[in-house]
Write an enzyme that holds these catalytic residues in place. Sequence first.
Site, PDB file in Angstrom:
ATOM      1  N   CYS A   1       0.769  -1.121  -0.080  1.00  0.00           N
ATOM      2  CA  CYS A   1      -0.269   0.037  -0.106  1.00  0.00           C
ATOM      3  C   CYS A   1       0.947   1.187   0.248  1.00  0.00           C
ATOM      4  O   CYS A   1       0.304   2.261  -0.510  1.00  0.00           O
ATOM      5  CB  CYS A   1      -0.834  -0.009   1.205  1.00  0.00           C
ATOM      6  SG  CYS A   1      -0.054  -0.566   2.756  1.00  0.00           S
TER       7      CYS A   1
ATOM      8  N   PHE B   1      51.313  22.345  -2.241  1.00  0.00           N
ATOM      9  CA  PHE B   1      50.478  22.008  -3.484  1.00  0.00           C
ATOM     10  C   PHE B   1      50.712  23.299  -4.527  1.00  0.00           C
ATOM     11  O   PHE B   1      50.629  23.172  -5.766  1.00  0.00           O
ATOM     12  CB  PHE B   1      49.255  21.585  -3.196  1.00  0.00           C
ATOM     13  CG  PHE B   1      48.996  20.508  -2.666  1.00  0.00           C
ATOM     14  CD1 PHE B   1      49.527  19.093  -2.915  1.00  0.00           C
ATOM     15  CD2 PHE B   1      48.038  20.557  -1.356  1.00  0.00           C
ATOM     16  CE1 PHE B   1      49.397  18.282  -2.146  1.00  0.00           C
ATOM     17  CE2 PHE B   1      47.959  19.539  -0.573  1.00  0.00           C
ATOM     18  CZ  PHE B   1      48.694  18.064  -0.637  1.00  0.00           C
TER      19      PHE B   1
ATOM     20  N   ASP C   1      46.548  12.032   4.337  1.00  0.00           N
ATOM     21  CA  ASP C   1      47.260  13.397   4.802  1.00  0.00           C
ATOM     22  C   ASP C   1      46.410  14.020   5.465  1.00  0.00           C
ATOM     23  O   ASP C   1      46.195  15.459   5.639  1.00  0.00           O
ATOM     24  CB  ASP C   1      47.859  14.160   3.387  1.00  0.00           C
ATOM     25  CG  ASP C   1      48.589  15.470   3.994  1.00  0.00           C
ATOM     26  OD1 ASP C   1      48.999  15.241   5.016  1.00  0.00           O
ATOM     27  OD2 ASP C   1      49.027  16.406   3.202  1.00  0.00           O
TER      28      ASP C   1
END
Length: 624
Positions: free
Chosen positions: A136, A369, A478
């Site tokens: 249902c 980076f 890291d």
Amino acid sequence: MGEKKRDFMMKRAMNKGTFINASNYKSRWFVLDDSLLTYYDGTLDKQGKQKGCIELRKVKAVETVEDCVLDKKTNVFQVVHGAQKNNDILTLYIVAQSDNQRQDWVQQLRKAAEKSDAQFMPKYHKGVWINGNYTCCNQISKNAIGCEITTTERGRVQSSPPLVIPAPVIPEPSQKKIYVAVYNFTPTEEEDLELIQGEEYEILDDSREHWWRAKSKTGKSGYIPSNYVKKKFDLEMFDWYYKSFTRERSEAVLREEQREGCFLVRESSAPGMFTLSLFTSENDGQVRHYHIKKNDKGFYYIAEKYAFPSISELVHYHKHNSAGLATRLKSPPTRNGTAAPATAGFSSSKFEIDPSEITIGEQLGAGCFGTVHEGKWRGKRVAVKMMKESAMSDDGFIEEAKTMTQLNHNNLVQLYGIVTKKRPLIIVTELMQYGSLLSYLRRHKARLANKTATLLDMCSQVCNGMAYLEKRKFIHRDLAARNCLVGQSTVVKVADFGLARYVIDDEYTSSTGTKFPVKWAPPEVLSFTRFSSKSDVWAYGILMWEIFTGGVMPYDKMKNVEVVDYVCHSRQRLEKPSNCPEKIYKVMLQCWLHEPDKRPSFSDLLQLLGGLLEQGNYPFISTT
């Protein structure tokens, strides 16, 4: 009741919830008296031995079943009742020989049960449980609260004036997957679909995790971010539900509002449990926390005599009646300052970003980076990371970055895309306005020194993001305070996951020549370069230490080679920070166990930290 009522009908065997076949049905004589519904074997001509009975006082509902959903049978009705030896709820399905017989038995059974002081449920399932869900309403829990109001409940509501303003009636769910937009979404590509907050959308294809194909009420279709919509009637569509908020963050938000009756509902540290957090102006303003409990019927309550089938109905009731709360619920916190969550990439298909669409602004920081700048992409504020050509190895990174765009979590900095057609390589990510967690801790060291709950909440947020990575078998390599970022409302997110494999920098080189952050590395990495989720757990313990020292460099008086000897051979560990409670330091020590398999997982840590935040050396939780 007078004479006993007797009839010959079929019953479905109890507990047959998955495979339906003819052998599951037995012909039985049913006998109803003042206290029992009893059934016997036998033939149409002769009644045989008793096979079972139901005490009428334990009946919870007597209702018809939708035709043809039970093995294509018609004239079915159900008797929902409590088990004889425990509080389990069972359902007996009976197949009558005609609709008139069915209706007669339903009415007579209801009357007899009412006379026996049966406690009827307010809702039932008009379908049946087959193949792992209800026919249902598609609910996948066998104990899920019903989707249809029972006949007895409808009669009760109509015959007596309500004590409170009635909750809106929830319509019966259709077979379509209908979701509600909880945030606006402006498409950036032709194949995507605009979302308008509060509007309903039909989900056409949800096979992809982060981007679903949907159709609007105007008939337009396209891809939408899956985290911008919530299933209709799910808790997450309500503006008062703050799913993953901790106790600390709840108190901060509610105290900032300073409004009597301001409230929110959140997940508790215990799985499957919820807590209501409520601001009251008494005693110069305080936040009270109430566990939302469940009774043996599966109903939710704060005050036991006011229980409801759903949390939304409980909230609706307490908006009009305090009933055990310090004050009635008035309104949730304003979400004006709450930004929409990041999407997995800018669109359903965009990964490579055209550099001409990026505007690069002021520099926010620099690291091994490269440099990080504030920028804009098609008017959207982003962070632009310009990688040093000499510091990055492109081999494998571009394919890895495609995977990383599909990592999407509230405590991970979202990678939107990269620029590869031009050098230097550019990574475009979500912008976090307060910068690195390390610099944030150092800037606010004096203010945060004795804010144990705030510091623990930061730890919990990082753990939440790492538990997500762990579940996806993704290793960070890291994890450290310098690689987490802080945003609005002190949201902390993990950044730069997976990049360490591609960096070329002396700071990341051990005495053996391998590349990794030595002071955050466990023995197995220092000795054998073995990375795993458990090596991330070690680094997480170091990060917790950074948080509770206000950003002190770990092993600050040691060189890398000395750290290796200290950790691997002497098996010594960092000392407890001066303002750190002993039980929190013990969590750090668990992260620093020498054998990786003895360290806890991030999911274990998350539950442990949640318990400390909820019940540690902080104000008690009210339950009345």
